[in-house]
Design a protein around this motif. Sequence first.
Motif, short mmCIF file in Angstrom:
data_model
loop_
_atom_site.label_atom_id
_atom_site.label_comp_id
_atom_site.label_asym_id
_atom_site.label_seq_id
_atom_site.Cartn_x
_atom_site.Cartn_y
_atom_site.Cartn_z
N PRO A 1 0.14 -3.48 7.35
CA PRO A 1 1.29 -3.14 6.51
C PRO A 1 1.04 -1.85 5.74
O PRO A 1 -0.05 -1.60 5.24
CB PRO A 1 1.41 -4.35 5.57
N LEU A 2 2.07 -1.04 5.63
CA LEU A 2 1.91 0.28 5.02
C LEU A 2 1.33 0.21 3.62
O LEU A 2 0.51 1.05 3.23
CB LEU A 2 3.28 0.99 4.99
N ILE A 3 1.75 -0.77 2.85
CA ILE A 3 1.30 -0.80 1.46
C ILE A 3 -0.20 -1.06 1.35
O ILE A 3 -0.83 -0.73 0.33
CB ILE A 3 2.10 -1.85 0.66
N GLU A 4 -0.81 -1.61 2.39
CA GLU A 4 -2.25 -1.82 2.37
C GLU A 4 -2.98 -0.47 2.34
O GLU A 4 -4.00 -0.32 1.67
CB GLU A 4 -2.69 -2.62 3.59
N TYR A 5 -2.47 0.51 3.08
CA TYR A 5 -3.08 1.84 3.05
C TYR A 5 -2.98 2.45 1.65
O TYR A 5 -3.92 3.07 1.14
CB TYR A 5 -2.38 2.76 4.05
N THR A 6 -1.84 2.25 1.01
CA THR A 6 -1.63 2.79 -0.34
C THR A 6 -2.59 2.14 -1.33
O THR A 6 -3.22 2.82 -2.15
CB THR A 6 -0.18 2.56 -0.78
N LEU A 7 -2.72 0.83 -1.26
CA LEU A 7 -3.61 0.12 -2.19
C LEU A 7 -5.07 0.48 -1.94
O LEU A 7 -5.86 0.56 -2.89
CB LEU A 7 -3.38 -1.38 -2.06
N GLU A 8 -5.45 0.69 -0.70
CA GLU A 8 -6.83 1.09 -0.40
C GLU A 8 -7.15 2.43 -1.04
O GLU A 8 -8.25 2.65 -1.54
CB GLU A 8 -7.05 1.15 1.11
N ALA A 9 -6.18 3.36 -1.00
CA ALA A 9 -6.40 4.67 -1.61
C ALA A 9 -6.59 4.55 -3.12
O ALA A 9 -7.35 5.31 -3.73
CB ALA A 9 -5.24 5.60 -1.29
N LEU A 10 -5.89 3.59 -3.74
CA LEU A 10 -6.00 3.41 -5.18
C LEU A 10 -7.26 2.64 -5.55
O LEU A 10 -7.81 2.82 -6.65
CB LEU A 10 -4.78 2.66 -5.71
N ALA A 11 -7.73 1.78 -4.65
CA ALA A 11 -8.87 0.91 -4.98
C ALA A 11 -10.17 1.68 -5.15
O ALA A 11 -11.12 1.17 -5.76
CB ALA A 11 -9.03 -0.15 -3.89
N ILE A 12 -10.25 2.89 -4.60
CA ILE A 12 -11.49 3.66 -4.71
C ILE A 12 -11.40 4.69 -5.83
O ILE A 12 -12.24 5.59 -5.91
CB ILE A 12 -11.81 4.37 -3.38
N THR A 13 -10.40 4.58 -6.69
CA THR A 13 -10.23 5.52 -7.79
C THR A 13 -10.33 4.79 -9.13
O THR A 13 -10.49 3.57 -9.19
CB THR A 13 -8.86 6.22 -7.70
N ASP A 14 -10.22 5.56 -10.19
CA ASP A 14 -10.33 5.01 -11.55
C ASP A 14 -9.00 4.39 -11.96
O ASP A 14 -8.32 4.85 -12.87
CB ASP A 14 -10.71 6.15 -12.51
N VAL A 15 -8.61 3.33 -11.25
CA VAL A 15 -7.36 2.63 -11.50
C VAL A 15 -7.65 1.18 -11.80
O VAL A 15 -8.47 0.54 -11.13
CB VAL A 15 -6.40 2.75 -10.29
N GLN A 16 -6.98 0.65 -12.79
CA GLN A 16 -7.18 -0.75 -13.14
C GLN A 16 -5.94 -1.58 -12.86
O GLN A 16 -6.01 -2.60 -12.20
CB GLN A 16 -7.57 -0.88 -14.61
#
Length: 701
Positions: A51-66
């Motif tokens: 699913p497309l949103i999985e790619y988006t969440l993966e990009a955020l998971a490796i950053t300084d995001v909570q």
Amino acid sequence: MPPKKRNTQQRGEGDGEEPFQAVILADTYDDQFLPISNEMPRCLMPLCNIPLIEYTLEALAITDVQEVFIVCTTHIDKIKEYFEQSSWLQPHSPLSVQIVQSPEAMSVGDAMRELDARQLITNDFILTFGDLVSNIKLDKIMETHRARKKTDKHSIMTMVLKEAARIHTSRAKDDSSVFVLDPNNNQCLFYEPVQALPRKARIEVSPEVFENHAQFEFRNDLVDPFLDICSVEVPALFTENFDWQKLRSDFVHGILTSDILGKRIYTEIISEPYVARIQNEQLYSTVSNHVLNRWVFPIVPETNLHQNDNYQFLRGNIYNASDVILSRSCIIDENVQIGSGSVIGENSRIANSVIGRNCSIGDNIVLDGAYIWDNVTIFANSVVTRSILANNVTLMDNTTVRDGCIISTDVTLGPDEDVPKYSRLSLQPQPKTSIFADDSDEEEEAKDQPVLSNNNHPDVYFWTERGGDDDDVDIRNINLGSLAYDMADLKINDGELSDSASEVGEVSDDEDDHSDNDIAGSFGAGWDTQGASKLAEFKKEVAQTIERSLTEKHTVDETSLEITGLRMAHNGTYDQVREVMIPMLLDHVDVSKNAVGNMRAMLEKWSPVISKGLEDQVHVLRIFQRHCAETDALSKLFVGILQILYNEDIVEEESVLRWYASDASKNGSSAEVKLRERAAKFVDWLQEAEEESSDDDEDSD
């Protein structure tokens, strides 16, 4: 699966800075991917079976995001159900994901105002859509954004932009953007979206934009993935300006042109990391190929982002799940992904395609450029090319799905069905209005929609592309962004003018006059020395484009798009393009050996842009006659060229007969007249074949 949770000190909490928040807009507030997007969330559409949103969440998971807020307007229940079953809402998730329901939102502006009303944004945040595919690490960009805010209190946004050449495949064909930047600090001074059609001849920029900036640069080589680092005040600015609906053309343009707000927007231009948005069907296909070709590494199929996947990477960019069943006689070409539980039958051939989970592909099937989602069944002797088949689609025996089709969920087609190019099929009739239309507009079903009927399965409705509620949307741009669209099918009128048309006079509406000497007719009564100069410049640029395309081996679509842009900018005609292009193509053919085969290959490749209507074909034949008469080698091939043009359906029988009977073919040079005489036998054969066909029709009656 998502990465393991990391220590909070790694997230920036140890240095006193609060971690970033993130906002994912699950809806794009447009009508792309119809009719599929009418039946399922776009952010959950699979790309390479994820699913497309999985790619988006993966990009955020490796950053300084909570915290991540997923703003949903349509298909809210389906999105909630998906996340309730995913690992992102589990205690071990690296992100705190919250679904924000905003069913009344009709635009990005409405969604941002909803966030402001709920006071959910308390810190700087990343703003993006749920169709972002990227391997970028945003940490340094986020640090730069924060550092800039300390020195410039008016800084509110950093837009992440990707450098890409004009012909780069990740660029959308339907639109682009012009950015005016200060090269010293990357401040964005001006922004304007530019649609492909109608061609825009000029951009007006106020001189005040350049005040206090010693240098500036115009950039049209940037891909905008709509990935922004925003300050906490951005949602409040949307609330204060209720007429801002779109993120770029309203918000960014409004900030940059406002003397009152005094806010500044900056850019971060990247070149190496991969970043793209699936903003239309063309980019869905393009990015799918990029993933299969490992451009997005380490985001590749064998990473197994889906919890139950177990892909194996094989030579030729082939990715098979561990339990796939392949028959001994099937052929799997390059760039293919096959999901878990799928079965491929005997003598089937698959290339450049993605097959979902639990699919049944029967015997003697051809899949080329096909995107087959989960639980699809294709029975024997069927063909699917450059199309999308959504979940649970069934193709019965001997069904052909041609280029550019989108078949929505649960549709059954066939047997013995031939689905035409660009068809959009659904079990549901197409509503008259967009799901993002104003509530005052009643959503009625369109009447008299064409259907595919079969007593053995439910009726299937044809849908059409829709430009939305914006009167400024040109439907041709919607076509350009659709799946597998052929540039040869794009309808552009020779009389269509750009803003600079007044400089060269009116374009003639007389498309029937193809006289070689009537150059002025194509520019109208206002043609003069200046017009002749502009015509010479136009033909020179066309020649340079063709030469570059032949040297660098561009595709016909890429070349056609460039020529279309030149034609619109210079108010040129198809006739003028052909007068340059055909001689160059003929001269490029190697006639020293296998002359006929080389000529046939060239004509087959370039046929989409050589001719269109009947009058065009007559003009094409006149150009072939004139140029072939100039060299002995080509003159010997002229009759063979005529036969190839006819056999490959580049010109019709009537066109050949009209060319042969025209005064232009009779009154040329002596060499041209000789070529016409050589063609006499071929013309006689055509006439005899036509008479025999007429006699057969009479006998059958």
